[in-house]
Each structure stands twice: as C-alpha cells, then as structure tokens.
Scaffold this active site. Structure first.
Site, mmCIF file in Angstrom:
data_model
loop_
_atom_site.group_PDB
_atom_site.id
_atom_site.type_symbol
_atom_site.label_atom_id
_atom_site.label_comp_id
_atom_site.label_asym_id
_atom_site.label_seq_id
_atom_site.Cartn_x
_atom_site.Cartn_y
_atom_site.Cartn_z
ATOM 1 N N ASP A 79 0.813 -1.226 0.000
ATOM 2 C CA ASP A 79 0.000 0.000 0.000
ATOM 3 C C ASP A 79 0.837 1.261 0.000
ATOM 4 O O ASP A 79 2.023 1.260 0.331
ATOM 5 C CB ASP A 79 -0.954 0.011 1.202
ATOM 6 C CG ASP A 79 -0.223 0.007 2.543
ATOM 7 O OD1 ASP A 79 0.790 -0.705 2.659
ATOM 8 O OD2 ASP A 79 -0.661 0.719 3.459
ATOM 9 N N GLU A 174 0.094 -1.386 5.552
ATOM 10 C CA GLU A 174 1.158 -0.976 6.466
ATOM 11 C C GLU A 174 0.964 0.462 6.901
ATOM 12 O O GLU A 174 1.181 0.814 8.055
ATOM 13 C CB GLU A 174 2.523 -1.146 5.776
ATOM 14 C CG GLU A 174 3.717 -0.985 6.701
ATOM 15 C CD GLU A 174 4.195 0.453 6.866
ATOM 16 O OE1 GLU A 174 5.017 0.690 7.755
ATOM 17 O OE2 GLU A 174 3.753 1.350 6.112
HETATM 18 ZN ZN ZN Z 1 6.635 2.192 4.090
#
Ligand code: ZN
Length: 407
Positions: A79, A174
């Site tokens: 992401d 994340e």
């Molecule tokens: Zn990162």
C-alpha cells in the site's frame, strides 16, 4: 532479466492507497498489485506464490543446497499512504541531475529544490525518479517490492549462487498500522527477516519507539451561564489545566533523536464533557513506563483538587521497541551492515521515530529490522528516489543471502 528500475516504474502505476477505515479489509488496488506479483513470482519459479483473502502475498524460494542455512525473510508493503493521492502516478526520470531546482509541475509551479531538500545535493550527476507534482511517487514501498523481486530474479538466473530458503511477503495496510495484523509467521517460515521499507541509501534500523495512546476524559457540569455561579464546571477549562501540567518542551516539535514526547493529537469537547487524545512515545522502556505513570499521577492530583471522577484516563499500549528482540540475535543487524559495506554502501544506523511492521513482527517471534529502499520524502508529492539506490538495495539483499550461505 527485468531491471529494478523497470519493475519500480511498473508497480507505481498501480493505485494501492490503503484506507483508514477499519472495516475495509484491504483495498481493490492492493489486491490488483498482489495478483500481479503472484503471477510474476510464479514466472520466476516460486511455485507456491499465493495471495490470501486478507491480501497477503507469500512465496518461498527453496534452498538450492543441502548446507544448513537459516531461512531468511524479506518483506515489503503493497500500500501507499492515504495522506496523498497515489492514482495516475506519472514518474519522471531526471537524468544526470545537475544540483539545481527540478520543476515537477510547471502549471502548478511545484518545484523540488535543494533549498528545501538539501539532501538532493548528494545526488548530483545521478539519475532521479520524481513525481509530476500531483501525486506521491510510491517508492514507499514499491521500491522495496521492486528490490526484493529483482534480487529473486537475479538469484534465479544465477543458480551458481547457493542459498537457503528465502521467504517473501508483500503485506497490505502498512500505512494504516495494520500490516502485521494477519501476518502468518508460521507459514512465512523464516527464522528472521528484513523489511525493505527504509528511506535513504544506507539506512538500517532496529530501534523504534515504545508507543501508547492515552484518552483523557473530563466530566464537566453545564448550567445556564446566567445562573452558573458556583455551579458550572467547564470541562474545556479543566482540560486546559491538564494540558498545562505536561512538560511543554516534550512535544514532537521540540524533540529529536532518542528524545520521547507526549503528543496531543486532538480535542473534542464542550462544557459538559471534553476528551483529549494523546500519543506517548519513548525509546527507553523505563521512561516510557514513567511517562504513563506521570499521566496517571496528574489525573489523580486533579481529581483530588476538583473532586473524584472529574478526570479519567485510558492508556493503551500500541507497540514496543524491537531493540530487545533484535539484540539477542544481533547477527541479523551485523550481517546487514556487512552486506552494505561489501557492496559499497555506508551503513547509517538510526532510531526510527515511529513504528514499523517489523517492530510488531519482532514481538510475534520474527525478529525484523528495517533496511533502506533508497527513497526520500515519503507520503508526499516531493517523494523521489535515485536509481542507483534502487540498484544498491538489490545488491544488499543478494549480499545478505550470500553472507548467510558462507557462514
Ligand atoms: Zn513504508
């Protein structure tokens, strides 16, 4: 072989922005990239490559020697940050950078300048990849993905390099702090791992904050202001009293390096009730505990002054400094350092003033320090990456593998 630069330029075209909404398991864009990576891993001969329903890509490159070598993991995240658009990224290649201003976008007058970002001057004469000034670039962490993929590609086309099992994971979400939530450490199968998610070339990180969130609730008493004398208790003013009790120089804007802080992130309130949200950060576990105790003590003191139950606090630990999990297996760090030195990269070991998925994984039984991707200015339109840093990160990954084979 596809080069790391070609791979990187391909992956940034996927819009993989994650979502803050916790009911969203992962975003469609992340799945799209995950599927592409699974195909690519299979084409590279990693037959077990798969993506699960939570969006985690896992794959294993089996050992090609009978020598006992610990299985090593490499992890990057799919992401990009929700803070800045990551759709229609149009990367620009700046060849042989001359040390001057880079006009990212003439129409909007967006300029990447060494006056604002003096580290640019380290890259005079190098090739840089920048944005067009309207999106982020996504080097965080598509550079990491491209580097891991290219290292695997290299090992597969150089079978003379013997290696142990190499475990690959590309994780979702994340950037919204949920990348480790459903990470299957068992199935991953590595003894230790590296997240490839750091910044500038040479970065190597194994210390991060201990982190907690604190929610302070102040109960007031609202009455008509015309007849409030001796009756009204204004929760906003009491909240202010709490705020003033905290050391004013221990905030994010006043601290750096190993210094910790209290950070008031938001206030919601009125006369009847006011809520303050804080995050508490400290590298040292004892002073982290001391900070949490101090918050409780202030609450106790204020309740003594204003009456029991007026103030309450809820403190929740968020993540811990991975240092204590890495130090007993320091070879992970030392070999990363050695790998960098051997490929001509100067290691730059520094504390992370934040958390990483690796920190959480370290507490889940998988010690995981963080190594550089080579990128700069993550999460914004000034994000850029020198192409040689992408190549050096690939070299470091391969070298780490070789060092463990040689041990
Ligand atoms: Zn990162």
């Amino acid at each position: 072989m596809t080069t790391v630069i070609e791979r990187f330029l391909h992956y940034v075209k996927f819009d993989t922005q994650s979502s803050e909404e916790t009911n969203v398991l992962t975003t469609p864009g992340q799945f799209k990239l995950a599927d592409t990576l699974v195909e690519e891993l299979k084409a590279l001969g990693l037959d077990d490559a798969s993506v699960d329903e939570k969006g985690y890509v896992l794959a294993h490159l089996p050992a090609n020697t009978t020598k006992h070598i610990p299985p090593i993991g490499f992890i990057a995240h799919l992401d990009t940050s929700p803070d800045m658009p990551g759709k229609d990224v149009k990367p620009q290649l700046i060849e042989n950078y001359d040390g001057g201003d880079i006009v990212l976008n003439g129409d909007n007058n967006i300029v990447l300048s060494p006056k604002d970002f003096p580290e640019l001057l380290n890259y005079r004469g190098k090739n840089l990849i920048t944005t067009d000034g309207t999106t982020l670039l996504g080097a965080d962490d598509k550079a990491g993905i491209a580097e891991v993929m290219t290292a695997i590609d290299y090992l597969q086309s150089h079978k003379e390099i013997s290696h142990g099992m190499i475990c690959i994971a590309f994780t979702p979400n994340e950037e919204v702090g949920r990348g480790a939530d459903y990470f299957d450490v068992q199935r991953f199968g590595a003894e230790f791992a590296y997240t490839v998610d750091g910044g500038a070339i040479g970065e190597l990180e194994y210390e991060n904050f201990n982190a907690a969130g604190a929610k302070v609730k102040v109960q007031g008493r609202n009455v008509h202001p015309g007849s409030a004398k001796g009756k009204m208790i204004n929760a906003i003013l009491l909240a202010q009293e709490f705020i003033m009790k905290l050391p004013t120089d221990e905030t994010p804007a006043n601290t750096e390096g190993y210094e910790g802080f209290y950070h008031l992130t938001d206030i919601q309130g009125n006369v009847e009730e006011t809520i303050l949200n804080y995050i508490v950060r400290d590298f040292d576990i004892n002073s982290f505990k001391r900070r949490k105790d101090d918050l409780q003590q202030i609450i106790n003191d204020l309740n003594e002054k204003h009456g029991a139950g007026r103030f309450s606090i809820e403190i929740k630990d968020q993540y811990f400094n991975m240092k204590e999990k890495i130090e007993p297996v320091k070879h992970i760090l030392e070999n990363a350092e050695k790998a960098m030195n051997e490929v001509g990269v100067v290691p730059d070991i520094r504390p992370i003033r934040g958390g990483t998925d690796g920190a959480r994984l370290s507490f889940m039984g998988l010690p995981t320090p963080n190594i550089f991707t080579g990128g700069h200015n993550f999460h914004g339109k000034f994000e850029f990456i020198p192409t040689f840093a992408l190549e050096k990160a690939v070299d470091v990954i391969i070298k780490i593998v070789e060092i463990y084979t040689a041990k």
